[in-house]
Design a protein around this motif. Structure first.
Motif, PDB file in Angstrom:
ATOM      1  N   SER A   1       0.814  -1.203   0.000  1.00 20.86           N
ATOM      2  CA  SER A   1       0.000   0.000   0.000  1.00 20.86           C
ATOM      3  C   SER A   1       0.849   1.254   0.000  1.00 20.86           C
ATOM      4  O   SER A   1       0.548   2.234  -0.673  1.00 20.86           O
ATOM      5  N   LYS A   2       1.974   1.237   0.775  1.00 18.76           N
ATOM      6  CA  LYS A   2       2.839   2.410   0.860  1.00 18.76           C
ATOM      7  C   LYS A   2       3.443   2.730  -0.492  1.00 18.76           C
ATOM      8  O   LYS A   2       3.496   3.884  -0.918  1.00 18.76           O
ATOM      9  N   ASP A   3       3.904   1.692  -1.210  1.00 19.70           N
ATOM     10  CA  ASP A   3       4.487   1.898  -2.537  1.00 19.70           C
ATOM     11  C   ASP A   3       3.456   2.423  -3.519  1.00 19.70           C
ATOM     12  O   ASP A   3       3.734   3.326  -4.309  1.00 19.70           O
ATOM     13  N   LEU A   4       2.248   1.858  -3.461  1.00 16.89           N
ATOM     14  CA  LEU A   4       1.199   2.299  -4.380  1.00 16.89           C
ATOM     15  C   LEU A   4       0.773   3.722  -4.071  1.00 16.89           C
ATOM     16  O   LEU A   4       0.533   4.518  -4.980  1.00 16.89           O
ATOM     17  N   LYS A   5       0.687   4.059  -2.789  1.00 17.58           N
ATOM     18  CA  LYS A   5       0.206   5.384  -2.404  1.00 17.58           C
ATOM     19  C   LYS A   5       1.117   6.475  -2.923  1.00 17.58           C
ATOM     20  O   LYS A   5       0.674   7.571  -3.275  1.00 17.58           O
ATOM     21  N   GLN A   6       2.420   6.194  -2.996  1.00 13.23           N
ATOM     22  CA  GLN A   6       3.367   7.181  -3.489  1.00 13.23           C
ATOM     23  C   GLN A   6       3.155   7.487  -4.961  1.00 13.23           C
ATOM     24  O   GLN A   6       3.573   8.535  -5.449  1.00 13.23           O
ATOM     25  N   LYS A   7       2.499   6.564  -5.672  1.00 10.60           N
ATOM     26  CA  LYS A   7       2.281   6.746  -7.108  1.00 10.60           C
ATOM     27  C   LYS A   7       0.953   7.417  -7.427  1.00 10.60           C
ATOM     28  O   LYS A   7       0.685   7.762  -8.570  1.00 10.60           O
ATOM     29  N   LEU A   8       0.080   7.591  -6.423  1.00 15.08           N
ATOM     30  CA  LEU A   8      -1.210   8.214  -6.658  1.00 15.08           C
ATOM     31  C   LEU A   8      -1.038   9.691  -6.949  1.00 15.08           C
ATOM     32  O   LEU A   8      -0.248  10.379  -6.309  1.00 15.08           O
TER      33      LEU A   8
ATOM     34  N   GLN B   1      -7.480   6.011 -11.049  1.00 17.61           N
ATOM     35  CA  GLN B   1      -6.243   5.903 -10.295  1.00 17.61           C
ATOM     36  C   GLN B   1      -5.669   4.486 -10.372  1.00 17.61           C
ATOM     37  O   GLN B   1      -4.471   4.301 -10.587  1.00 17.61           O
ATOM     38  N   ILE B   2      -6.527   3.488 -10.205  1.00 13.71           N
ATOM     39  CA  ILE B   2      -6.060   2.104 -10.269  1.00 13.71           C
ATOM     40  C   ILE B   2      -5.588   1.769 -11.678  1.00 13.71           C
ATOM     41  O   ILE B   2      -4.569   1.094 -11.870  1.00 13.71           O
ATOM     42  N   ALA B   3      -6.322   2.252 -12.695  1.00 15.54           N
ATOM     43  CA  ALA B   3      -5.910   2.023 -14.082  1.00 15.54           C
ATOM     44  C   ALA B   3      -4.537   2.630 -14.345  1.00 15.54           C
ATOM     45  O   ALA B   3      -3.703   2.037 -15.049  1.00 15.54           O
ATOM     46  N   GLU B   4      -4.276   3.800 -13.767  1.00 18.19           N
ATOM     47  CA  GLU B   4      -2.987   4.443 -13.946  1.00 18.19           C
ATOM     48  C   GLU B   4      -1.881   3.631 -13.273  1.00 18.19           C
ATOM     49  O   GLU B   4      -0.776   3.491 -13.814  1.00 18.19           O
ATOM     50  N   LEU B   5      -2.164   3.075 -12.091  1.00  9.49           N
ATOM     51  CA  LEU B   5      -1.180   2.216 -11.419  1.00  9.49           C
ATOM     52  C   LEU B   5      -0.851   0.992 -12.278  1.00  9.49           C
ATOM     53  O   LEU B   5       0.303   0.562 -12.354  1.00  9.49           O
ATOM     54  N   ILE B   6      -1.886   0.458 -12.933  1.00  4.60           N
ATOM     55  CA  ILE B   6      -1.674  -0.703 -13.807  1.00  4.60           C
ATOM     56  C   ILE B   6      -0.829  -0.303 -15.012  1.00  4.60           C
ATOM     57  O   ILE B   6       0.110  -1.008 -15.406  1.00  4.60           O
ATOM     58  N   ARG B   7      -1.137   0.859 -15.607  1.00  4.41           N
ATOM     59  CA  ARG B   7      -0.369   1.313 -16.770  1.00  4.41           C
ATOM     60  C   ARG B   7       1.091   1.582 -16.406  1.00  4.41           C
ATOM     61  O   ARG B   7       1.993   1.377 -17.213  1.00  4.41           O
ATOM     62  N   GLN B   8       1.323   2.048 -15.173  1.00  2.69           N
ATOM     63  CA  GLN B   8       2.687   2.339 -14.722  1.00  2.69           C
ATOM     64  C   GLN B   8       3.470   1.067 -14.392  1.00  2.69           C
ATOM     65  O   GLN B   8       4.684   1.110 -14.247  1.00  2.69           O
ATOM     66  N   GLY B   9       2.766  -0.045 -14.260  1.00  2.84           N
ATOM     67  CA  GLY B   9       3.438  -1.285 -13.909  1.00  2.84           C
ATOM     68  C   GLY B   9       3.506  -1.551 -12.427  1.00  2.84           C
ATOM     69  O   GLY B   9       4.086  -2.558 -11.990  1.00  2.84           O
ATOM     70  N   ALA B  10       2.902  -0.668 -11.608  1.00  6.05           N
ATOM     71  CA  ALA B  10       2.871  -0.897 -10.164  1.00  6.05           C
ATOM     72  C   ALA B  10       2.028  -2.127  -9.841  1.00  6.05           C
ATOM     73  O   ALA B  10       2.259  -2.805  -8.832  1.00  6.05           O
ATOM     74  N   LEU B  11       1.041  -2.386 -10.681  1.00  2.74           N
ATOM     75  CA  LEU B  11       0.252  -3.620 -10.620  1.00  2.74           C
ATOM     76  C   LEU B  11       0.453  -4.304 -11.972  1.00  2.74           C
ATOM     77  O   LEU B  11       0.054  -3.766 -13.005  1.00  2.74           O
ATOM     78  N   GLU B  12       1.055  -5.466 -11.984  1.00  3.66           N
ATOM     79  CA  GLU B  12       1.482  -6.093 -13.226  1.00  3.66           C
ATOM     80  C   GLU B  12       0.417  -7.029 -13.804  1.00  3.66           C
ATOM     81  O   GLU B  12      -0.413  -7.573 -13.056  1.00  3.66           O
ATOM     82  N   PRO B  13       0.413  -7.226 -15.124  1.00  5.12           N
ATOM     83  CA  PRO B  13      -0.525  -8.158 -15.756  1.00  5.12           C
ATOM     84  C   PRO B  13      -0.466  -9.536 -15.115  1.00  5.12           C
ATOM     85  O   PRO B  13       0.618 -10.078 -14.884  1.00  5.12           O
ATOM     86  N   GLY B  14      -1.635 -10.083 -14.810  1.00  2.00           N
ATOM     87  CA  GLY B  14      -1.718 -11.395 -14.185  1.00  2.00           C
ATOM     88  C   GLY B  14      -1.636 -11.362 -12.677  1.00  2.00           C
ATOM     89  O   GLY B  14      -1.915 -12.372 -12.019  1.00  2.00           O
ATOM     90  N   GLN B  15      -1.278 -10.211 -12.104  1.00  2.00           N
ATOM     91  CA  GLN B  15      -1.155 -10.104 -10.643  1.00  2.00           C
ATOM     92  C   GLN B  15      -2.529 -10.035  -9.996  1.00  2.00           C
ATOM     93  O   GLN B  15      -3.446  -9.403 -10.518  1.00  2.00           O
ATOM     94  N   LYS B  16      -2.693 -10.701  -8.879  1.00  2.00           N
ATOM     95  CA  LYS B  16      -3.954 -10.635  -8.152  1.00  2.00           C
ATOM     96  C   LYS B  16      -4.125  -9.232  -7.585  1.00  2.00           C
ATOM     97  O   LYS B  16      -3.184  -8.652  -7.039  1.00  2.00           O
ATOM     98  N   MET B  17      -5.312  -8.672  -7.737  1.00  2.00           N
ATOM     99  CA  MET B  17      -5.573  -7.331  -7.229  1.00  2.00           C
ATOM    100  C   MET B  17      -5.512  -7.332  -5.705  1.00  2.00           C
ATOM    101  O   MET B  17      -5.874  -8.320  -5.052  1.00  2.00           O
ATOM    102  N   PRO B  18      -5.048  -6.222  -5.111  1.00  2.00           N
ATOM    103  CA  PRO B  18      -5.052  -6.123  -3.648  1.00  2.00           C
ATOM    104  C   PRO B  18      -6.467  -6.311  -3.107  1.00  2.00           C
ATOM    105  O   PRO B  18      -7.444  -5.965  -3.791  1.00  2.00           O
TER     106      PRO B  18
END
Length: 268
Positions: free
Chosen positions: A2-9, A27-44
């Motif tokens: 969460s801390k890593d993701l929050k810094q990217k918001l 916001q979540i879509a942007e995190l995905i586009r940035q690679g903070a959440l990677e394809p195939g990764q389970k969502m938090p």
């Protein structure tokens, strides 16, 4: 995580204008586009997203529905939500390629069916809220921008009365996409600049509300189709910029014939 993701918001959803779930989805879509959440990764999990974004769980659920519709998230039965393996190439996927005529036709069909469902589920309190919106729309010398806001509130209020988050998301998407067309606002101002047009639109809204209050899904669907067609065709005819006169006529004729054919089937 969460801390890593929050810094990217880039936006605080809690401080953003409503509807918040759209801000959260972006916001979540942007995190995905940035690679903070990677394809195939389970969502938090929801609880983590609630803490991260400082919004309610219902807002997170609505945002996840939007993300799935946009192609960023896929749900695997029994396992939960995952980042899609293949991400959309554009912000809204196929919606980016939606034409003006497609939007008008989609509104005619989706909004009519949503109104039919709402006729079966709408409460007395929701009827009262819609009636108050229509009262405000009839105030004399109301600026077009305010009329626009009340108009959106009326249609989105009908979707909310279905108690179905998917219908709400579809309606919200329709109204969001139309704002992507630069000529929409201009044509709308032209139409609403004529008092007779405003009166006609108000009457059509009244008929829709009467059908909802009577809990008559057939009447609600027909009233909404009548309204969407009357309001959509002028947009269709005037909004096809870059098309020749013959091409415009062909597009309008094709869609109108399709609508008439489906209406005839419904009457059988």
């Amino acid at each position: 995580m969460s801390k890593d993701l929050k810094q990217k918001l880039t936006i605080n959803p809690a401080a953003a204008p409503l509807p918040r779930y759209r801000v959260v989805a972006d916001q979540i879509a942007e995190l995905i586009r940035q690679g903070a959440l990677e394809p195939g990764q389970k969502m938090p999990p929801d609880v983590e997203l609630v803490e991260l974004l400082q919004v309610s769980r219902p807002t997170i659920r609505e945002a996840m529905i939007s993300l799935e519709m946009m192609g960023y998230v896929e749900t695997r039965f029994g396992y939960g939500a995952f980042v899609a393996q293949r991400l959309p190439t554009k912000g809204l996927g196929l919606i980016d390629d939606c034409s003006f005529s497609e939007l008008v036709e989609a509104r005619y069909w989706f909004e009519a069916d949503i109104a039919a469902v709402a006729a079966l589920t709408i409460s007395a309190e929701e009827i009262a809220e819609l009636r108050e919106i229509l009262r405000k729309m009839k105030e004399p010398d109301l600026p077009v921008q305010e009329l626009d806001t009340y108009d959106a509130d009326f249609h989105l209020g009908i979707a909310q009365a279905t108690q179905n988050n998917m219908f709400i998301s579809i309606m919200d998407l329709i109204w969001s996409v139309r704002e992507r067309f630069p000529n929409w606002a201009r044509i709308r101002r032209q139409i609403l600049g004529v008092k007779e047009n405003i009166v006609a639109i108000q009457k059509e809204h009244d008929v829709i509300l009467e059908a909802l209050e009577a809990h008559d899904p057939v009447a609600a669907r027909r009233a909404m189709q009548f309204h969407c067609k009357n309001f959509g065709v002028p947009f269709l005819e005037e909004g096809l910029e870059g098309k020749s006169a013959s091409d415009k006529d062909d597009i309008v004729l094709t869609i109108m014939n399709r609508l008439r054919s489906m209406e005839d089937l419904q009457k059988e």
